[in-house]
Write a protein that holds these residues in place. Structure first.
Motif, PDB file in Angstrom:
ATOM      1  N   SER A 191      44.384  75.402 -49.044  1.00  0.00           N
ATOM      2  CA  SER A 191      43.584  76.484 -49.621  1.00  0.00           C
ATOM      3  C   SER A 191      44.199  76.965 -50.933  1.00  0.00           C
ATOM      4  N   ARG A 225      41.000  81.478 -55.813  1.00  0.00           N
ATOM      5  CA  ARG A 225      39.983  81.352 -56.855  1.00  0.00           C
ATOM      6  C   ARG A 225      39.950  82.576 -57.759  1.00  0.00           C
ATOM      7  N   GLN A 271      39.522  79.401 -51.535  1.00  0.00           N
ATOM      8  CA  GLN A 271      38.679  78.263 -51.190  1.00  0.00           C
ATOM      9  C   GLN A 271      39.514  77.254 -50.423  1.00  0.00           C
ATOM     10  N   GLU A 287      33.618  80.176 -49.488  1.00  0.00           N
ATOM     11  CA  GLU A 287      34.834  80.885 -49.854  1.00  0.00           C
ATOM     12  C   GLU A 287      35.108  82.008 -48.859  1.00  0.00           C
TER      13      GLU A 287
END
Length: 482
Positions: A259, A262, A276, A283
């Motif tokens: 992960s 973002r 994400q 998301e």
């Protein structure tokens, strides 16, 4: 309206705050929103340790964000196909310092004394691959010199361990810290300690001579020196990865692997992160009171972390480093040998010159017998991609053949089985920056904007140091939650 918007953008920019649109929670369903006390960025040594301590011992809810598909950071384990053998090609050993032994015991991971294979060392010219007539210091000379270094680092240990909370203000920094390391070595007669310090810590690629002694203290402080002098390193009896596998089994409901961040907002009421995962299409929004940052603070890593001007001024001057470790099948190098590539200037026994080249490379037999497997250690003071690292290893082996160093003719097929990046950033090396209050500016970031910092960039670069320092951060972080 247009004028007001322009003024708003100007003010945000002036104060170093990202001018992107605020995260809109309406874009997330309830199932996509997670609320915790602390969000931990990174699941390496410090992130995993912090997660266990916060959730299990300090009554604090957490979530961990890790870009890899596993926990463990620089722990890298290679399973030899069709055997029951595993090879540790990342982290090799641990010091019995701080909470380290107890952390292994917590997960039922048994420790034993760390031992290295006895290999025939072949020193070669890094440029030509020809054998070098370099004489390394004797074991007795190395031990005596390390004892002198130990007396020095223990004298100032409270200034740098655990972490730099008590580091002297400008004008009060010990002058020995600011000496070029070559001058310190000569004045204190510790030339024989330099190869051992360099091999264990990896410090000084490019030149050990001119860096401030302070940076060598960072890389090889009192805890690791004590372990080297007393042969006090330990290792798990099964695998270094076992600790992190068991930690993941404990924490997995609060861990997002594979992960990335973002978007980030660090505001007056706490933290909001959009992440994400490669395993999920949607998301996730994470809301937390505090954030603990554990990766090295490079500008690339911090790109989605809404740095402000103060943070940027501290972190922008840090110096990048490139390092790769791996396992390679190299049939043309004799088993039970170690190839060390050195600059010509080390001949006959100029130990301080051991790092006087833009990159450092060693290839050492790992076993099991008959597999032709070697641990690769490659570090550089210039940018190097995975492909370039592999090419450097291939070319360096061919140099050995061309120079006639090996009893082998024709090309040698080098098969790199595993390769892991241990790239990072380190404090700026200019003495003037240290004398301008750099350490105080760095540590003033702790707790600012609901953000706490730990990891190898803030203390000694060994797991035991990191865990010990992390405890000092967690103590302060938990107080901030009240």
């Amino acid at each position: 309206m247009q004028l007001r918007a322009s003024i708003q953008v100007f003010l945000l920019s002036y104060y170093g705050i990202s001018a992107h649109a605020r995260i809109d929670e309406r874009n997330f369903s309830p199932a996509q929103i997670i609320e915790r006390d602390v969000v931990i960025i990174g699941g390496g040594a410090s992130g995993t340790y912090a997660a266990v301590r916060l959730r299990e011992d300090l009554n604090t809810s957490i979530v961990v964000i890790e870009p890899k598909n596993r926990l463990g950071g620089h722990v890298d384990t290679y399973k030899v196909p069709e055997t029951n053998t595993t090879l540790e090609y990342g982290v090799q050993s641990y010091m019995q310092y701080g909470p380290s032994v107890g952390f292994f015991e917590r997960f039922g991971v048994q420790l034993g004394s760390f031992s290295t294979r006895q290999l025939k060392v072949i020193n070669v010219d890094v440029e030509t691959g020809k054998a070098l007539n370099y004489t390394a210091p004797s074991a007795v000379a190395t031990f005596d010199a390390l004892k002198k270094w130990q007396q020095f680092v223990e004298k100032y240990n409270d200034l740098v361990e655990p972490g730099y909370w008590n580091f002297p203000e400008p004008g009060q920094i010990p002058q020995e810290f600011l000496l070029p390391f070559a001058d310190f070595v000569k004045q204190n007669g510790i030339e024989a300690a330099v190869p051992r310090i360099a091999v264990i810590s990896g410090v000084g690629v490019g030149s050990l001579s001119n860096i401030p002694t302070m940076h060598v203290v960072q890389a090889f402080g009192a805890p690791v020196t004590k372990a080297a002098v007393e042969a006090g390193f330990v290792q798990p009896l099964v695998s270094n990865s076992l600790l992190y596998q068991r930690a993941y089994n404990l924490l997995k409901d609060d861990v997002f692997l594979s992960s990335t961040i973002r978007e980030t907002e660090r505001g007056s009421s706490g933290i909001r992160l959009v992440i994400q995962s490669s395993t999920k299409e949607v998301e996730t929004l994470i809301k937390a009171k505090q954030v603990l940052w554990t990766p090295f603070p490079s500008q690339d890593n911090l790109r989605a972390f809404d740095q402000d001007t103060t943070e940027r001024q501290v972190f922008e001057s840090w110096e990048p480093s490139w390092s790769y470790v791996g396992v390679a099948k190299i049939p043309c190098i004799p088993e039970n040998s170690s190839i060390t590539y050195l600059p010509q200037d080390v001949v006959p026994s100029n130990h301080i010159a051991i790092r006087d080249y833009p990159y450092s490379l060693s290839l050492g037999t790992t076993g099991p017998s008959g597999q032709d497997l070697f641990r690769v250690m490659l570090s550089a003071n210039f940018s190097m991609t995975y492909a370039e690292a592999k090419a450097k290893v291939h070319a360096s082996v061919q140099k050995l053949i061309s120079a006639g160093t090996l009893n082998h003719t024709g090309p040698c097929k080098v098969d790199i089985k595993a390769l892991s990046s241990h790239n990072g950033v380190s404090w700026p090396q200019e003495v003037e920056i240290l004398e301008s209050g750099f350490v105080q500016k760095l540590f003033s970031l702790q707790g600012r904007r609901h953000t706490w910092w730990t990891g190898r960039s803030w203390c000694g670069e060994y797991s035991s140091n990191v865990w010990t320092f992390t405890d000092t951060v967690l103590e302060r972080l938990v107080r901030s939650l009240v």
